[in-house]
Write a protein that holds these residues in place. Sequence first.
Motif, PDB file in Angstrom:
ATOM      1  N   SER A 115       0.838  -1.193   0.000  1.00  0.00           N
ATOM      2  CA  SER A 115       0.000   0.000   0.000  1.00  0.00           C
ATOM      3  C   SER A 115       0.875   1.245   0.000  1.00  0.00           C
ATOM      4  CB  SER A 115      -0.922  -0.006   1.230  1.00  0.00           C
ATOM      5  OG  SER A 115      -1.778   1.107   1.239  1.00  0.00           O
ATOM      6  N   THR A 116       0.218   2.371  -0.196  1.00  0.00           N
ATOM      7  CA  THR A 116       0.858   3.678  -0.047  1.00  0.00           C
ATOM      8  C   THR A 116       0.131   4.417   1.060  1.00  0.00           C
ATOM      9  OG1 THR A 116       1.456   3.769  -2.387  1.00  0.00           O
ATOM     10  CG2 THR A 116       1.486   5.832  -1.173  1.00  0.00           C
ATOM     11  N   VAL A 117       0.842   4.760   2.119  1.00  0.00           N
ATOM     12  CA  VAL A 117       0.260   5.440   3.275  1.00  0.00           C
ATOM     13  C   VAL A 117       0.932   6.797   3.418  1.00  0.00           C
ATOM     14  CG1 VAL A 117      -0.122   5.364   5.765  1.00  0.00           C
ATOM     15  CG2 VAL A 117      -0.246   3.259   4.425  1.00  0.00           C
ATOM     16  N   ARG A 118       0.146   7.854   3.290  1.00  0.00           N
ATOM     17  CA  ARG A 118       0.656   9.214   3.400  1.00  0.00           C
ATOM     18  C   ARG A 118       1.833   9.454   2.448  1.00  0.00           C
ATOM     19  NH1 ARG A 118      -2.564  10.386   7.337  1.00  0.00           N
ATOM     20  NH2 ARG A 118      -2.585   9.419   9.380  1.00  0.00           N
ATOM     21  N   GLY A 119       1.727   8.911   1.245  1.00  0.00           N
ATOM     22  CA  GLY A 119       2.765   9.124   0.253  1.00  0.00           C
ATOM     23  C   GLY A 119       3.963   8.220   0.391  1.00  0.00           C
ATOM     24  N   LYS A 120       3.958   7.278   1.352  1.00  0.00           N
ATOM     25  CA  LYS A 120       5.073   6.354   1.546  1.00  0.00           C
ATOM     26  C   LYS A 120       4.694   4.970   1.034  1.00  0.00           C
ATOM     27  CE  LYS A 120       6.942   8.506   5.773  1.00  0.00           C
ATOM     28  NZ  LYS A 120       7.308   8.255   7.183  1.00  0.00           N
ATOM     29  N   ASP A 121       5.647   4.303   0.379  1.00  0.00           N
ATOM     30  CA  ASP A 121       5.429   2.924  -0.057  1.00  0.00           C
ATOM     31  C   ASP A 121       5.606   2.005   1.136  1.00  0.00           C
ATOM     32  OD1 ASP A 121       4.975   3.578  -2.719  1.00  0.00           O
ATOM     33  OD2 ASP A 121       7.114   3.614  -3.168  1.00  0.00           O
ATOM     34  N   ILE A 122       4.545   1.264   1.470  1.00  0.00           N
ATOM     35  CA  ILE A 122       4.545   0.414   2.658  1.00  0.00           C
ATOM     36  C   ILE A 122       4.208  -1.021   2.275  1.00  0.00           C
ATOM     37  CG2 ILE A 122       3.483   0.005   4.929  1.00  0.00           C
ATOM     38  CD1 ILE A 122       5.131   2.543   4.809  1.00  0.00           C
ATOM     39  N   ASP A 123       4.971  -1.972   2.814  1.00  0.00           N
ATOM     40  CA  ASP A 123       4.618  -3.389   2.750  1.00  0.00           C
ATOM     41  C   ASP A 123       4.234  -3.832   4.155  1.00  0.00           C
ATOM     42  OD1 ASP A 123       5.008  -3.707   0.097  1.00  0.00           O
ATOM     43  OD2 ASP A 123       6.999  -4.608   0.241  1.00  0.00           O
ATOM     44  N   LEU A 124       3.164  -4.610   4.244  1.00  0.00           N
ATOM     45  CA  LEU A 124       2.737  -5.165   5.523  1.00  0.00           C
ATOM     46  C   LEU A 124       2.752  -6.682   5.407  1.00  0.00           C
ATOM     47  CD1 LEU A 124      -0.280  -2.770   5.998  1.00  0.00           C
ATOM     48  CD2 LEU A 124       1.731  -2.756   7.445  1.00  0.00           C
ATOM     49  N   ARG A 125       3.563  -7.323   6.221  1.00  0.00           N
ATOM     50  CA  ARG A 125       3.603  -8.782   6.247  1.00  0.00           C
ATOM     51  C   ARG A 125       2.584  -9.248   7.284  1.00  0.00           C
ATOM     52  NH1 ARG A 125       9.204 -10.784   7.708  1.00  0.00           N
ATOM     53  NH2 ARG A 125       8.313 -11.611   9.613  1.00  0.00           N
ATOM     54  N   VAL A 126       1.603 -10.036   6.875  1.00  0.00           N
ATOM     55  CA  VAL A 126       0.459 -10.371   7.716  1.00  0.00           C
ATOM     56  C   VAL A 126       0.531 -11.825   8.150  1.00  0.00           C
ATOM     57  CG1 VAL A 126      -2.060 -10.453   7.845  1.00  0.00           C
ATOM     58  CG2 VAL A 126      -0.943  -8.673   6.484  1.00  0.00           C
ATOM     59  N   SER A 127       0.299 -12.052   9.439  1.00  0.00           N
ATOM     60  CA  SER A 127       0.241 -13.406   9.982  1.00  0.00           C
ATOM     61  C   SER A 127      -1.000 -13.527  10.857  1.00  0.00           C
ATOM     62  CB  SER A 127       1.493 -13.713  10.818  1.00  0.00           C
ATOM     63  OG  SER A 127       1.347 -14.937  11.522  1.00  0.00           O
ATOM     64  N   THR A 128      -1.787 -14.583  10.642  1.00  0.00           N
ATOM     65  CA  THR A 128      -2.957 -14.828  11.491  1.00  0.00           C
ATOM     66  C   THR A 128      -2.763 -16.134  12.250  1.00  0.00           C
ATOM     67  OG1 THR A 128      -4.259 -16.095   9.876  1.00  0.00           O
ATOM     68  CG2 THR A 128      -4.391 -13.681   9.748  1.00  0.00           C
ATOM     69  N   MET A 129      -3.334 -16.193  13.446  1.00  0.00           N
ATOM     70  CA  MET A 129      -3.209 -17.381  14.289  1.00  0.00           C
ATOM     71  C   MET A 129      -4.504 -17.574  15.089  1.00  0.00           C
ATOM     72  SD  MET A 129      -1.335 -19.906  15.422  1.00  0.00           S
ATOM     73  CE  MET A 129       0.316 -19.444  14.874  1.00  0.00           C
ATOM     74  N   PRO A 130      -5.147 -18.746  14.989  1.00  0.00           N
ATOM     75  CA  PRO A 130      -6.371 -18.963  15.757  1.00  0.00           C
ATOM     76  C   PRO A 130      -6.094 -19.035  17.258  1.00  0.00           C
ATOM     77  CG  PRO A 130      -5.675 -20.986  14.662  1.00  0.00           C
ATOM     78  CD  PRO A 130      -4.785 -19.895  14.152  1.00  0.00           C
ATOM     79  N   THR A 131      -6.893 -18.318  18.042  1.00  0.00           N
ATOM     80  CA  THR A 131      -6.773 -18.343  19.502  1.00  0.00           C
ATOM     81  C   THR A 131      -8.155 -18.585  20.110  1.00  0.00           C
ATOM     82  OG1 THR A 131      -7.141 -15.969  19.800  1.00  0.00           O
ATOM     83  CG2 THR A 131      -4.873 -16.672  19.387  1.00  0.00           C
ATOM     84  N   LEU A 132      -8.242 -18.575  21.414  1.00  0.00           N
ATOM     85  CA  LEU A 132      -9.478 -18.921  22.117  1.00  0.00           C
ATOM     86  C   LEU A 132     -10.641 -18.023  21.720  1.00  0.00           C
ATOM     87  CD1 LEU A 132     -10.940 -20.591  24.276  1.00  0.00           C
ATOM     88  CD2 LEU A 132     -10.098 -18.951  25.993  1.00  0.00           C
ATOM     89  N   TYR A 133     -10.388 -16.713  21.567  1.00  0.00           N
ATOM     90  CA  TYR A 133     -11.475 -15.762  21.321  1.00  0.00           C
ATOM     91  C   TYR A 133     -11.485 -15.210  19.890  1.00  0.00           C
ATOM     92  CZ  TYR A 133     -11.940 -15.920  26.364  1.00  0.00           C
ATOM     93  OH  TYR A 133     -12.116 -16.349  27.653  1.00  0.00           O
ATOM     94  N   GLY A 134     -10.799 -15.875  18.988  1.00  0.00           N
ATOM     95  CA  GLY A 134     -10.758 -15.406  17.610  1.00  0.00           C
ATOM     96  C   GLY A 134      -9.338 -15.452  17.073  1.00  0.00           C
ATOM     97  N   GLU A 135      -9.138 -14.858  15.924  1.00  0.00           N
ATOM     98  CA  GLU A 135      -7.822 -14.898  15.286  1.00  0.00           C
ATOM     99  C   GLU A 135      -6.951 -13.725  15.717  1.00  0.00           C
ATOM    100  OE1 GLU A 135      -7.926 -16.620  10.964  1.00  0.00           O
ATOM    101  OE2 GLU A 135      -9.763 -15.464  11.275  1.00  0.00           O
ATOM    102  N   SER A 136      -5.760 -14.049  16.187  1.00  0.00           N
ATOM    103  CA  SER A 136      -4.756 -13.031  16.477  1.00  0.00           C
ATOM    104  C   SER A 136      -4.068 -12.665  15.168  1.00  0.00           C
ATOM    105  CB  SER A 136      -3.730 -13.572  17.479  1.00  0.00           C
ATOM    106  OG  SER A 136      -2.646 -12.676  17.617  1.00  0.00           O
ATOM    107  N   VAL A 137      -3.932 -11.367  14.920  1.00  0.00           N
ATOM    108  CA  VAL A 137      -3.343 -10.886  13.676  1.00  0.00           C
ATOM    109  C   VAL A 137      -2.129 -10.018  14.009  1.00  0.00           C
ATOM    110  CG1 VAL A 137      -3.719  -9.597  11.549  1.00  0.00           C
ATOM    111  CG2 VAL A 137      -5.606 -10.882  12.568  1.00  0.00           C
ATOM    112  N   VAL A 138      -1.013 -10.268  13.334  1.00  0.00           N
ATOM    113  CA  VAL A 138       0.181  -9.436  13.480  1.00  0.00           C
ATOM    114  C   VAL A 138       0.587  -8.935  12.102  1.00  0.00           C
ATOM    115  CG1 VAL A 138       2.603  -9.328  14.168  1.00  0.00           C
ATOM    116  CG2 VAL A 138       0.980 -10.669  15.516  1.00  0.00           C
ATOM    117  N   LEU A 139       0.766  -7.634  11.997  1.00  0.00           N
ATOM    118  CA  LEU A 139       1.204  -7.018  10.752  1.00  0.00           C
ATOM    119  C   LEU A 139       2.595  -6.424  10.957  1.00  0.00           C
ATOM    120  CD1 LEU A 139      -2.067  -6.263  11.233  1.00  0.00           C
ATOM    121  CD2 LEU A 139      -1.797  -5.364   8.942  1.00  0.00           C
ATOM    122  N   ARG A 140       3.589  -6.937  10.255  1.00  0.00           N
ATOM    123  CA  ARG A 140       4.945  -6.392  10.289  1.00  0.00           C
ATOM    124  C   ARG A 140       5.008  -5.238   9.287  1.00  0.00           C
ATOM    125  NH1 ARG A 140      10.093  -8.312  11.333  1.00  0.00           N
ATOM    126  NH2 ARG A 140       9.114  -8.980  13.278  1.00  0.00           N
TER     127      ARG A 140
END
Length: 581
Positions: free
Chosen positions: A267-292
Amino acid sequence: MGGDRLDPRSEVFADRLGTFLLERGLLDRSAVSRAKSAQAKTKERFDLVLTRLGLIQEAGIAKMLAEFLSLDFVGSDELPDRPVLENGVRPSFLKDNGILPIKFNGDALIVAVKDPFNTDAIQSLSYLIDRPVEQRIAAPSDVEKAFERLYQNTDFAKNDDEAARELPTGAEAIEDDVRRLKDLASEAPVIRLVHDLIARAVETPASDIHIEPREDALRVRFRIDGMLHTVETLPPALRPAVTSRVKIMARLNIAERRLPQDGRIRSTVRGKDIDLRVSTMPTLYGESVVLRVLDRSSTQHDFSALGFNPEALSGLRKALAEPNGIVLVTGPTGSGKTTTLYTALRSLDGASQKIFTVEDPIEYELADINQIQVQPQIGLTFSSALRSILRQDPDIIMIGEIRDLETAEIAIQASLTGHLVLSTVHTNSAAATLTRLIEMGVADYLLASSLTAVLAQRLVRRLCSCAQPAEVPKALVEKLWRDAHTNGANGGSFEALAAGLRRPAGCKACRHTGYRGRTSIGEMLVMTGRLRELLVSGASERAIMDEAIASGMIGMYRDGLMKAFQGETTIEEVLRVTKVS
């Protein structure tokens, strides 16, 4: 130039603003033409198209619009230290419309705005307070940071409550209905919420966004300078919608909630080129998501910016200049190993050499380098990719990580047949890397003949410029002084070392943490004849470390202490990452 009287989505506005940019040399004709073509297709405002294409960054757009519209520009240092309007106007109204009251000038209220074309909101505010309102332009990120500081995120909570009321309440029904999940994730409040979280993380700047489901809430935390900070606590009704929105952006399967998934958002955020590495993991109350968060526009990949001591940097450069051999970088997750390897690759001549990388995942795209993404599900593992690469006539190979004996043996084979091999291993010190590889099953004589150098590293938080002299007990300074000299530190009296120690204070620039950014500490073990003899004879990790220090290696603990004595970081930070008591 009359830009404020034009429809910012019109072709006339695009023509006038494009001419303005050309006259001031801010863009060339090809860039303006590209932006006009995009604006004609999307029908978006021309100034927003410029930032989304990454042609001008957000702060530059704000200053440019201020001049174009003949309005004053307001910098972050001119924003108030306390709320100016505390009664009569809800913070959520100001937040939603990007309006930050700055001060009163006679009867008029002076405000900083993110969007100078949102005149209806200015008129509404004037009506609410029964005063004239004069607008100034500020960078959107400065306005948002000021809101977070002044209003303590009350506006976020209100907005999220409103969003939650728009969502259905049956959590079980939502989880079982994939189509409804897509609908929820596509609703404007959720889209805006996720976009705002990403934008705030980029501006902070944060290295990771953690979206964590809890029984009674959805917690959002940012990892800033290696430490986690809670930035949002959202209503539990938003859990499926926010998670689904991120998964849609990352092109993941939103119907699969039982297994971990990995993806990527560009994506481009505020004029900056950004990559987000996304990881999801199932947990007790739903999916935990981490974006690098990987900010491509701010990544320098420059050795001078990494913070290594001159001795370690010199040893690394010499190792990279060798025609063959193995150079390893080691440390725990999040210690900067990948950045060091990418910097090493950027220092090599990719135009005249054939360079391959095998990574999981590919974090940054590098020019003149052939990068391969590991895909175990189809049999493309580190070891299988390496076998094929050796038939591609490479000069240099970078392996994301040596995880098993098979990969290690192929890397050694490559180095012994005339290739320079770079890789990482998860160990705590340079000497421990040698013993770890032998424990993995690598023959000691093969390791001794192929290994060139090992760089062990950590990241410590760097003190902000607001830091103050530290008053450290004399006995502690004396102990540290002895430790540093025991490890071979050169020069420096007790008084000089004590005078250099500083402590965190806290200011707006560092979010009152006292720290701003990080720097590296490390130890560079360069293989010598004596070290190879010790390795083959089965010497202990301690014996290898002692010989390396005797040969001139600066230990990681000593390197950290010297940075503390120089006022770059604190004693506590060094002890935290080196675990030395």
